[in-house]
Every structure is written in structure tokens, then in C-alpha cells.
Motif scaffolding. Sequence first.
Motif: not given
Lengths: 165, 184
Positions: A127-135, A120-123
Motif C-alpha cells: 500500500l505504501l508503494v501503490d495506494i490502488f493495490v487494494f483493488l 490493510i495490515f496484510s498489504i
Amino acid sequence: MARKTGIFAGIMAFILAFIHEIPIFPPGNFLLNFHIFTLDNVYYYYWGYVINGTTGYSSIALLPIENLFALLIWLMIFLIGLISIMASTTKARFSNSIKLYKISILLILLLLSIFGIIIIFSILEELLVDIFVFLNVFGLGYYMLIIILILNIIALKKLKKLAEG
Amino acid sequence: MNKFGFISAFLTLVLFLFQYIPLGLYFGSEGPIYTWLSEFFGFSTNSWINSFVQISIEIFSYQGKQIFLFGMSTNGTLQLWFDIHFLTFLILFIITPLTILLAFIGCAKENTSGKKLINTNFFLVLLIFLYCIIGIPIYTKEILGIQFGFMEIFFYLHFGFYILLIDLIMAAIAKSKHPLQDKE
């Protein structure tokens, strides 16, 4: 009878501790890659990391004390595998198995939270731009650890039911 | 089944058979494991298992010389103890497989003979451990070509030593907690 869920969880944990990838259908480039997460073409595993799919590196190979953190992370996943299998054998005592499953669940939660926070801290900016980037960032290794957690919880609940009955 | 005895036997087996622990296993036709298999079994085209990382498990490491339970590696060239030092060969190369065998049989037997085997396993692992920290420093002139001072060997400890220490602890726990089912 041996608890299959626990043994299956143990085997999965050993796969995560030792294996980089398993080819399912190589001509179609279909591979099971057990990375926890990927950032900038670097794939991170429980045992180390691989850059561009060619060069592997592990801090465990450093001399003792320098490798402490990497060794602890690897030992955690290795112990999860060992504990899950040991607690699921036919001759294991109920009270010991319950303790072992609880330790295993605790270690899994610790690993999930450590890597969750790191990812979470790396991205955070993306994440603030696109919440689904973590996928795109989380890998099979992370999801498999969640499956191992679920399998261990199922095994623990079954064991408690048996102990009550 | 004595689980600690099994772990002790397994750790001794790893120390005796392996030069390193492979991590990050993958399937491909290059790398050290593939090279070894192709040389040993004559494979030429088959894809085989390889690893990204190798964690070397020598007991001691001194200027490119790695000391294992089965022998010594000098800048990549392996030699068994029989070629280097006879007493070390007797203690490390002969007793270690015996220890593994006794521990594997002992951990499966939940009776007094199993307990005796597990007890023997503990004393043999203790002998191997003591020989590593006392015997090898005494014979370093013959083995490594340089005489070590008192306690100097502890500067060159490697992963294998810590695994041997864990092995000894496991053997001690197995000795004290061996399950007995028959009443004799």
C-alpha cells in the motif's frame, strides 16, 4: 407487503455464507467468485479458504472451542441473512423489524471492519508503494457485504418512514 | 407465523436429513455430493453441485462411529436405527419426522390448535434430547459395543448435539411466544 430490499440482502448474505462460486459463462471462464480477499493465491471466504482453487479448508470443521472464532464469523454472516429476511416479512412487527435491521447493520459493520483491518495490515507494505493495490486484493464478497449494508439501511429508512406515516 | 417454531422445525429437519452441512458450494463433476448423486440418480456426465468443506453434524462421535438422528455411520458405512437398536429406532427415527411435521403445521397456524402442536413439538424435542443424553448412554453396549460410564457420553459430543440444544431452546421460546389471533 414484504420489503424486497431486506429479502434481497438476506439472500445475498446466504450466498456469501454457503457458496464458493457460481458459473455464469463457463466456456469463457466467467465465474462469480464470492471471496472476501485474496493473498498469495489463497482465496479467503466467510466459511474458510481455498488454496490454488483446488483445496478448501475451514476452521469451523475443527472441534468446538478451537473453531470458536471461525464459527462466530460464519454465524455473523448467516445471522445477517436470517435477520434481514425475518425483519422483511409481511407479518413482522414494526418495532421488532427496526431492532433486527439495526442488529444486522451492526453485524455488517463489525465484519467489514474486522476484514478491512486484516486486509490493510496484510498489504501494508504494498500500500505504501501503490495506494490502488487494494483493488486487486478485495474480492466480490467484501463488496457484496457493502451492498447488503446499503440495502439494509434503505429497508430501515423505508420502515421508519412507514412508521412515521 | 411462529418464527421460532419454524426455526425449530428447520433445525430438526437438518439434523434428521443431513449427514453434514456443505460449505463453499461450487459446480463440478467430482466430490462427495456428486458421487452420491451419481450413485443415487445414475448421473454420469452432468456437472453438479459440490462443496469444499463438510461440517459433520453427528450428535456423538466415538472411534469412527458417528451417531445421527436417523442412524449410525461406522467408518463411512451407514446403518439406520432399525438395523441397530429398536427402541432408539422408535424414539429417534419415528418421533423425529413426526416432530418436524407437527412443528411446520403448528408454526403456520395462529390459533389454539397451532399452539397445541407447538407445545407437542417442544415436548417431543425434549424427549429426543433426553433420550440422546440418557437413553443412548444406557444402551451403548448394544449400540457401540462398549458400556459407557455415568456422564462419559459428554466426552464425545459433536456439532449435532449443539444444534439439538439450540433446537430445544427455539422450541421452548416458540412454545411460550406462540401468536394467537382468534379469540376463543
